[in-house]
Design a protein around this motif. Structure first.
Motif, PDB file in Angstrom:
ATOM      1  N   THR A 126      38.249  77.207  43.197  1.00 14.05           N
ATOM      2  CA  THR A 126      37.006  76.477  43.458  1.00 14.05           C
ATOM      3  C   THR A 126      35.850  77.398  43.798  1.00 14.05           C
ATOM      4  O   THR A 126      34.700  76.946  43.857  1.00 14.05           O
ATOM      5  CB  THR A 126      37.211  75.470  44.613  1.00 14.05           C
ATOM      6  N   SER A 238      45.508  69.481  43.760  1.00 15.54           N
ATOM      7  CA  SER A 238      45.084  70.282  44.914  1.00 15.54           C
ATOM      8  C   SER A 238      43.769  69.775  45.491  1.00 15.54           C
ATOM      9  O   SER A 238      43.536  69.868  46.701  1.00 15.54           O
ATOM     10  CB  SER A 238      44.947  71.758  44.509  1.00 15.54           C
ATOM     11  N   PHE A 239      42.911  69.220  44.630  1.00 13.41           N
ATOM     12  CA  PHE A 239      41.633  68.687  45.110  1.00 13.41           C
ATOM     13  C   PHE A 239      41.852  67.482  46.019  1.00 13.41           C
ATOM     14  O   PHE A 239      41.264  67.386  47.106  1.00 13.41           O
ATOM     15  CB  PHE A 239      40.754  68.295  43.924  1.00 13.41           C
ATOM     16  N   TYR A 240      42.705  66.570  45.585  1.00 13.14           N
ATOM     17  CA  TYR A 240      42.927  65.355  46.358  1.00 13.14           C
ATOM     18  C   TYR A 240      43.887  65.581  47.529  1.00 13.14           C
ATOM     19  O   TYR A 240      43.778  64.921  48.564  1.00 13.14           O
ATOM     20  CB  TYR A 240      43.482  64.253  45.449  1.00 13.14           C
ATOM     21  N   ALA A 242      44.247  68.454  49.119  1.00 13.08           N
ATOM     22  CA  ALA A 242      43.723  69.532  49.964  1.00 13.08           C
ATOM     23  C   ALA A 242      44.747  70.642  50.144  1.00 13.08           C
ATOM     24  O   ALA A 242      45.002  71.128  51.249  1.00 13.08           O
ATOM     25  CB  ALA A 242      43.289  68.979  51.325  1.00 13.08           C
ATOM     26  N   THR A 243      45.346  71.061  49.026  1.00  9.65           N
ATOM     27  CA  THR A 243      46.328  72.141  49.030  1.00  9.65           C
ATOM     28  C   THR A 243      45.787  73.313  48.220  1.00  9.65           C
ATOM     29  O   THR A 243      44.897  73.146  47.381  1.00  9.65           O
ATOM     30  CB  THR A 243      47.662  71.667  48.414  1.00  9.65           C
TER      31      THR A 243
END
Length: 333
Positions: A126, A238-240, A242-243
């Motif tokens: 990101t 990973s976005f949803y 939070a990993t």
């Protein structure tokens, strides 16, 4: 998942994931053929030293990592080709030397600079900038184009190096090209999955593809498809959740491998249930034996007295006549 596209940083992340998902398996398929599955880890350790140099000197870590990885890749291949040391020893030297140099060099950096190194170790997709994306896109295109153009030659060398040399192929040059492609792929993927995890994205999709593919070409297609699904899917998850994106991508890749492995095992058991060893069969089947040949999955059966016999080691399997299988008389016509 469409709401991801409303964020600029996620747009760049998804494009980077797509590039890596295509490029990494295309290079990895030849590493799997050559039993060099861990070379990506070695390249990652060497690239770490390059990143450290870039951080300490306040230059581009990407280009520093690229130069370090390419130079070491060529040196290791030349050492291996000259027979001065075996491939695994050269790889071990690359492993330990790269990470040791990275640790020593980064110790000279300030605290903030040292912290930024984790983005390259474990991935920070990101944080990919537009400049990073352009560089990664150019490098990924070079990897994909070169791999596609040289795939017959690279496959020949990976499958049987001695035979390829006997046919006149420039084996050393092709091995160096593969080593450089691997180094470039590591650099392209370091912000996506991290230097410590990149090898998984080059190897695991190909390992999964071999469970379902019936040819080298289809194996490459399956591996690329799995790499793309895992990379893009991992970024979304990973976005949803939070990993970390790198670890999420690799875990998803491994889950796909396990699912295909379980499915392949089930199909093998189902096929084995319909294969029975003939109790006694003195006739030896083969081309020109006088009995019609019928294609059956990945082998050939021979029709004989209302049965389908398939050579299997030192005996013959007896298969049931299924729907759509011609009789012996029909096959002869």
């Amino acid at each position: 998942m469409l709401d991801l596209l409303t964020y600029d940083f996620m747009q760049r992340a998804l494009i980077a994931a797509l590039l890596v998902g295509i490029a990494a398996p295309m290079v990895g398929v030849f590493l799997v053929q050559r039993r060099l599955s861990l070379i990506g880890d070695g390249m990652g350790h060497v690239a770490l030293a390059g990143v450290a140099i870039g951080v300490v000197t306040s230059t581009s870590p990407v280009f520093a990592a690229l130069i370090a990885a390419v130079v070491l890749a060529v040196l290791v291949e030349l050492i291996r080709a000259r027979g001065r040391t075996s491939g695994d020893v050269a790889l071990a030297v690359m492993f330990y030397g790269g990470i040791a140099a990275g640790v020593v060099i980064i110790s000279r950096a300030s605290g903030g600079s040292a912290t930024s190194l984790t983005a390259y170790l474990f991935g920070a997709i990101t944080t990919t900038s537009v400049t990073d994306l352009v560089v990664f896109a150019v490098l990924a295109f070079v990897v994909m184009a070169t791999t596609w153009l040289l795939r017959p030659r690279l496959f020949a060398v990976a499958n049987d190096e001695e035979y390829a040399r006997a046919t006149g192929l420039p084996v050393l040059a092709l091995n160096i090209v593969l080593a450089v492609l691997t180094a470039v792929t590591v650099v392209v993927a370091m912000r996506v999955v991290g230097l410590l995890l990149i090898s998984a994205l080059m190897i695991v999709p190909n390992a999964a593809a071999q469970l379902v593919a019936r040819s080298f070409r289809s194996a490459v297609r399956w591996a690329v498809a799995i790499g793309v699904v895992a990379s893009i899917g991992g970024v979304g998850v990973s976005f949803y959740a939070a990993t970390p994106s790198g670890g999420t991508i690799v875990i998803l890749t491994i889950l796909i491998f396990l699912a295909l492995s379980a499915g392949a095992g089930l199909m093998h058991r189902l096929r084995a249930a319909g294969h029975h060893e003939a109790e006694q069969h003195d006739h030896e089947h083969g081309p020109g034996c006088g009995h019609p040949a019928v294609a059956h999955d990945d082998h050939v059966d021979y029709l004989h007295d209302g049965h389908r016999h398939a050579p299997h080691g030192a005996h013959y399997d007896e298969h049931d006549l299924g729907d759509g299988v011609p009789s012996e008389e029909t096959a002869r016509k």
